[in-house]
Motif scaffolding. Structure first.
Motif, PDB file in Angstrom:
ATOM      1  N   ALA A  28       0.479  -1.644   0.271  1.00 55.32           N
ATOM      2  CA  ALA A  28      -0.341   0.091   0.050  1.00 55.32           C
ATOM      3  C   ALA A  28       1.151   1.224   0.015  1.00 55.32           C
ATOM      4  N   LEU A  29       1.848   1.132   0.593  1.00 55.59           N
ATOM      5  CA  LEU A  29       3.073   2.316   1.065  1.00 55.59           C
ATOM      6  C   LEU A  29       3.343   2.465  -0.551  1.00 55.59           C
ATOM      7  N   ALA A  30       4.042   1.367  -0.771  1.00 50.57           N
ATOM      8  CA  ALA A  30       5.272   2.161  -1.918  1.00 50.57           C
ATOM      9  C   ALA A  30       4.284   2.189  -2.931  1.00 50.57           C
ATOM     10  N   SER A  31       2.647   1.390  -3.792  1.00 52.02           N
ATOM     11  CA  SER A  31       2.111   2.152  -4.486  1.00 52.02           C
ATOM     12  C   SER A  31       1.458   3.735  -4.330  1.00 52.02           C
ATOM     13  N   PHE A  32       0.923   4.242  -3.104  1.00 55.72           N
ATOM     14  CA  PHE A  32       0.867   5.359  -2.162  1.00 55.72           C
ATOM     15  C   PHE A  32       2.241   6.313  -2.361  1.00 55.72           C
ATOM     16  N   LEU A  33       3.261   5.806  -1.924  1.00 53.73           N
ATOM     17  CA  LEU A  33       4.297   7.095  -2.361  1.00 53.73           C
ATOM     18  C   LEU A  33       5.161   7.445  -4.466  1.00 53.73           C
ATOM     19  N   ASP A  34       5.029   5.654  -5.021  1.00 49.87           N
ATOM     20  CA  ASP A  34       5.313   6.212  -6.086  1.00 49.87           C
ATOM     21  C   ASP A  34       3.970   6.701  -6.672  1.00 49.87           C
ATOM     22  N   ALA A  35       2.806   7.356  -6.128  1.00 53.57           N
ATOM     23  CA  ALA A  35       1.816   8.061  -6.709  1.00 53.57           C
ATOM     24  C   ALA A  35       2.416   9.214  -6.684  1.00 53.57           C
ATOM     25  N   ARG A  36       1.874   9.497  -5.660  1.00 52.38           N
ATOM     26  CA  ARG A  36       1.487  11.097  -5.140  1.00 52.38           C
ATOM     27  C   ARG A  36       3.628  11.164  -4.687  1.00 52.38           C
ATOM     28  N   HIS A  37       4.405  10.814  -5.104  1.00 50.76           N
ATOM     29  CA  HIS A  37       5.184  11.868  -5.309  1.00 50.76           C
ATOM     30  C   HIS A  37       5.827  12.852  -6.888  1.00 50.76           C
ATOM     31  N   CYS A  38       4.930  11.995  -7.652  1.00 51.49           N
ATOM     32  CA  CYS A  38       5.035  12.722  -8.772  1.00 51.49           C
ATOM     33  C   CYS A  38       3.556  13.480  -8.888  1.00 51.49           C
ATOM     34  N   GLY A  39       3.173  13.605  -8.219  1.00 53.96           N
ATOM     35  CA  GLY A  39       1.713  14.749  -8.232  1.00 53.96           C
ATOM     36  C   GLY A  39       0.146  13.627  -8.910  1.00 53.96           C
ATOM     37  N   GLY A  40       1.012  12.077  -8.961  1.00 52.01           N
ATOM     38  CA  GLY A  40      -0.409  11.199  -9.580  1.00 52.01           C
ATOM     39  C   GLY A  40      -1.602  11.073  -8.339  1.00 52.01           C
ATOM     40  N   HIS A  41      -2.356  10.434  -8.806  1.00 51.51           N
ATOM     41  CA  HIS A  41      -3.563   9.853  -7.921  1.00 51.51           C
ATOM     42  C   HIS A  41      -3.419   8.704  -7.932  1.00 51.51           C
ATOM     43  N   TRP A  42      -3.883   8.681  -6.448  1.00 54.36           N
ATOM     44  CA  TRP A  42      -4.177   6.861  -5.302  1.00 54.36           C
ATOM     45  C   TRP A  42      -5.628   5.952  -5.596  1.00 54.36           C
ATOM     46  N   LEU A  43      -5.882   5.395  -5.863  1.00 55.30           N
ATOM     47  CA  LEU A  43      -7.422   5.394  -6.119  1.00 55.30           C
ATOM     48  C   LEU A  43      -7.433   3.518  -5.163  1.00 55.30           C
TER      49      LEU A  43
END
Ligand code: GLU
Length: 300
Positions: A28-43
């Motif tokens: 969960a954390l890795a998918s969240f950080l990878d998305a948020r680091h580049c300003g992406g959405h996380w669903l």
């Protein structure tokens, strides 16, 4: 490097078979950080497809734990249990393309990999219910993709994933079908998940191609294992995360992912998540399939 944030749509897709544990927090954390680091959405998607395997209350527990760990998702949670019409529509399209067949083999008649050994695919007699619905994989079918962490992957799907099930004999939709339909529905561009799913990916890409969907970029993380080398899971009773220890749990997950340690004075969940987001570096995650918790001093 992921695409620009405006296009990035990542997701976490837990199955509600038990509470969140350190292994699922890492994904969960890795998918969240990878998305948020580049300003992406996380669903978020709740993969509640298989009622017999589910645990009452687990879906709500998982959502509560994610919030306690500062992992806030965008939009509404997509529940797979509400997606029957979409799965049936996908099956119709596959059937119209001649990609499906019925298989009434009993469990005892299947090969060790669950494959149909009795050539149901070539039978001309009408097969009566109950039957599983399988997708016909051409003999020489090869799938190749480039995993962002594990590198180039090649699978001889015709040999290793022959004619896999898309709807089970008991009427439940198979994970491989549902995940593909829902990744497309949610417009997912990047999938970050555990390496235990690496061998499912060629089957998912195959279905994406048949259905005319885009293929997301995949990233398969090392999974955390016990001293005996087993993946942390509900089956081997990986302990549920204690939500009150969220900062400590996040620090453990970050250490597992070899990310830079948030300074000790950061003692709130939001501070630790913000630090981890700013400093996320996928290239620091070891490109291996598994890491034993004990080697990192993480065994709880
Ligand atoms: N629901 C799956 C699991 O909990 C994850 C599916 C996925 O990320 O594709 O293992």
């Amino acid at each position: 490097m992921p695409d620009s944030g405006t296009h990035y749509r990542g997701r976490f897709a837990p199955s509600p078979t038990g509470p969140l544990h350190l292994g699922s927090l890492i994904a969960a954390l890795a998918s969240f950080l990878d998305a948020r680091h580049c300003g992406g959405h996380w669903l978020l998607r709740m993969e509640d497809l298989d009622p017999p395997r589910e645990q009452a209350g687990a879906a709500a527990d998982i959502l509560h734990s994610l919030r306690c760990h500062g992992l806030h998702w965008d939009g509404d949670v997509l529940y797979q249990s509400a997606r029957t019409a979409a799965y049936e529509a996908a099956l119709d399209r596959l059937a119209q393309g001649g990609h499906l067949f019925h298989c009434d083999c009993t469990r005892a008649a299947l090969g060790p990999d669950g494959s149909c050994q009795r050539h149901c695919r070539d039978r001309s007699d009408a097969i009566a219910a109950p039957y599983a619905i399988r997708t016909a994989v051409p003999a020489g079918c090869e799938i190749q993709f480039s995993d962002r962490l594990q590198g180039t992957q090649r699978a001889a799907l015709g040999a290793t994933g022959p004619d896999f099930v898309v709807k089970r004999k008991d009427g439940l939709y198979a994970y491989q079908l549902a995940v593909v339909v829902d990744d497309a529905e949610q417009g997912i561009t990047h999938v970050v998940r555990g390496s235990d799913l690496l061998d499912s990916t060629p089957r998912q890409i195959f279905l994406q191609q048949l259905l005319g969907y885009n293929t997301p970029q995949y990233c398969h993380l090392p999974v955390i294992t016990t001293r005996q080398g087993q993946k942390f899971s509900k089956q081997n009773l990986a302990p549920a995360l204690v939500n009150e220890d969220a900062v400590h749990n996040l620090r453990h997950a970050l250490r597992f992912l070899r990310q830079s340690e948030p300074p000790a004075e950061l003692d709130s969940v939001d501070q630790v998540v913000a630090h981890a987001t700013a400093h996320w570096a996928l290239q620091r995650v070891p490109a291996v399939a598994a890491i034993a918790a004990a080697t990192l001093g993480l065994e709880t």
